[in-house]
Design an enzyme around this catalytic site. Structure first.
Site, short mmCIF file in Angstrom:
data_model
loop_
_atom_site.label_atom_id
_atom_site.label_comp_id
_atom_site.label_asym_id
_atom_site.label_seq_id
_atom_site.Cartn_x
_atom_site.Cartn_y
_atom_site.Cartn_z
N THR B 63 -10.76 0.02 -0.56
CA THR B 63 -11.46 -1.30 -0.10
C THR B 63 -12.71 -1.56 -0.69
OG1 THR B 63 -9.88 -1.11 1.77
CG2 THR B 63 -11.69 -2.95 1.64
N ILE B 97 -6.66 -3.55 7.61
CA ILE B 97 -6.21 -2.59 6.75
C ILE B 97 -6.24 -1.17 7.33
CG2 ILE B 97 -8.77 -2.00 6.00
CD1 ILE B 97 -5.60 -1.53 3.97
N GLY B 328 -6.13 -9.99 2.32
CA GLY B 328 -6.89 -9.04 1.55
C GLY B 328 -6.92 -7.82 2.00
N GLU B 329 -8.27 -7.00 1.76
CA GLU B 329 -8.70 -5.61 2.36
C GLU B 329 -7.58 -4.59 1.89
OE1 GLU B 329 -8.52 -5.67 6.51
OE2 GLU B 329 -9.78 -7.39 6.82
N GLY B 330 -6.66 -4.85 1.22
CA GLY B 330 -5.62 -3.73 0.85
C GLY B 330 -4.28 -3.74 1.58
#
Lengths: 362, 362
Positions: B63, B97, B328-330
């Protein structure tokens, strides 16, 4: 078991729990709604269980196995013996459902509800491995293969009811044992044929539109399969307003077991993940018997089998996954369980804005 | 680090491995092709690793965090301070995440590549927890926030190259440590703005078509965001045939880090799962630098952010999941890793027809 008493205990989920779950989701360190369907899954599990902090730690996929008289019509790419061979494969742990259930942390419960053979010896072997392997074999044999539905009813009405009762009984038993989420699965050579027949009758769609290639038949056999389904409907005249009549005349034992498991899951407030084409035929039967069951169902995935989309539209369910699967056994259900559990963990484990000291939206 | 030597070691995957993997898949106890995309994922991992029995046991989501000068233009729903607050949240394990990576069995590597603050104290805290928690903090700070791209370049060309090198270096380091699959992730308030700008320049699509709501802006701010992106492109005139120029002028540090990680993954023959909108902007940069990187990428999911579909079309990638995510963030990458691993386990762990004594298709 009295089906009416089971049905009377099924209620829609309560919107209060959905709202409370969303309030918590909105307090977590992420833009509101940004985890999309993961949030939806969490809300639904909270509402189903009526528990503000539910767990999904104990999972079971129930793979119901049964044979089909209509296999004699040559509608499948595989010989009928494969049903029993695959049951043994499930018990030794080499099938697709074993691999994916292990991966997702779910047990596999193999239920002989209608296989046309004697499993005594292998059942014993299966039971021996059960404690250590997460695999169990359960005999609830209602029929030894169904009748050939092209020539007459697949089952008697009593047999169809007994299949449903067997599924309800398993749901009761596993809810009692502390299992928190169920998956459905199937094994039965030729079982896309009754599943298509059920779909045609319960959705009113043309047989051609909802009949697919099953395990991989060619154009010629596909045309034959469509004709066999049309003949079966013409010969048996199932009553679309009576799902048990439909199940008996043009269904199958494993489809009845799946329908019963779903009814039992709803009665026990346990989320149930419905696998692909055959499982969704079972879900259509359960939904036709009691539409409130829909609140307890998750559609695992969008099957490659023609007709599955029509079924899901009828049920009003959006699939969790879309991976071009068409294996059955509960394989899609095992994977979808993991994603649903992910949603619940988001709900339970993420920090709130306050806890993490993160500024909120301006 | 010499980028050219990295690029020269990236090659397309070899079709021989795809074919060999499919041969094994076709020998397993299931109708051929019936596990759809799970089979595709397995074939691709075998071809990427050139290993007939690869493992994906050690996983890491990277990240990358960076700030954006363009946040001063009021393009985001959240204040800029949230970037650093969220990095701390990642290190204490309370972010989305963290939850999803734990669930999928992946480590989280938080990389400060451009956050506009000093993390020394907190980095130490993060490092203390690293060994037991699967979380690591790494400082590779190239910029302390980018410049406001509406007024001039976000970064110098050298800074952009250094961001890419930082990503390549992490890929080398983690491949060396035995990690078998990487996921990409991002944190950076306002970073959908440079991601949309990159997409407009590298795909030639109108800014309006590929600009979305980010963390949740209203119509008025959306119109303003579109204008800011148009202004940034007009002021900087990035060269679409020079991806590093695009990254420098209208990109961001975390986007450069992600691009570098992808290039490094391809050079090390490690599969890389590209998360959502911002990560795919990084993938577009990597792909523009070296199109062969595409063979090593998996698109984790279809983001809710407008424009993501256009990016994936440009890359020719079909997403693994479609769950309406936009965090997002992965987060999507962590979930998709689990599904890709499921495909590989199918390939490695299922019994063959011969082993299980199951009859093949007639």
């Amino acid at each position: 078991m009295d089906l009416n008493s089971i049905l009377s205990s099924i209620d829609n989920v309560n919107g209060k729990f959905i709202e409370a779950a969303q309030n918590r989701l909105d307090s977590l360190t992420k833009p509101q709604g940004s985890l999309g369907r993961l949030e939806e899954f969490a809300r639904q599990v909270v509402a189903i269980t009526e528990n503000p902090m539910p767990a999904l730690d104990k999972k079971a996929v129930f793979t119901f196995a049964g044979d089909h008289g209509v296999a004699d019509e040559g509608v499948s790419a595989f010989p009928k013996a494969v049903t029993q061979q695959m049951v043994l494969n499930f018990l030794t742990g080499g099938a697709g459902i074993n691999v994916l259930a292990r991966h997702a942390g779910s047990d596999v419960v193999v239920v002989d509800i209608g296989v046309d053979c004697d499993f005594n010896a292998s059942a014993e072997a299966g039971l021996k491995t059960a404690l250590t392997s997460g695999r169990t074999f359960i005999s609830r044999k209602i029929v030894r293969g169904t009748g050939n539905m092209r020539k007459g009813p697949a089952m008697t009405r009593a047999e169809a009811e007994n299949c449903i009762s067997a599924g309800v009984g398993l749901a009761n038993e596993y809810a009692e044992k502390g299992y928190r989420i169920f998956g459905t699965g199937d094994m039965g050579i030729a079982n896309t044929t009754p599943s298509s027949a059920i779909t045609a009758v319960l959705t009113g769609r043309a047989v051609e539109d909802i009949t697919g290639r099953g395990t991989g038949i060619n154009d010629e056999i596909w045309k034959h399969k469509v004709q066999v389904i049309k003949d079966a409907i013409a010969v048996n005249r199932p009553d679309p307003s009576d799902a048990i009549d439909v199940l008996a005349k043009i269904g199958g034992a494993e489809i009845g077991g799946i329908a019963g498991l779903i009814l039992g899951a709803a009665a026990n407030r346990v989320p149930v993940v419905v696998d692909g084409f055959i499982s969704t035929a079972g879900a259509l039967i359960a939904y036709s018997i009691e539409p409130k069951t829909r609140d307890y169902m998750f559609a695992a995935h969008m099957s490659q089998e023609a007709g599955h989309r029509t079924m899901l539209e009828k049920l009003g369910l959006r699939p969790v996954l879309d991976l071009d699967l068409r294996l059955g056994e509960g394989t899609g259900a095992a994977l979808a369980m993991f994603i649903i559990e992910a949603g619940l963990k988001i709900y339970k484990e993420m920090a709130t804005f306050g806890e993490a000291g993160v500024s909120e939206k301006r």
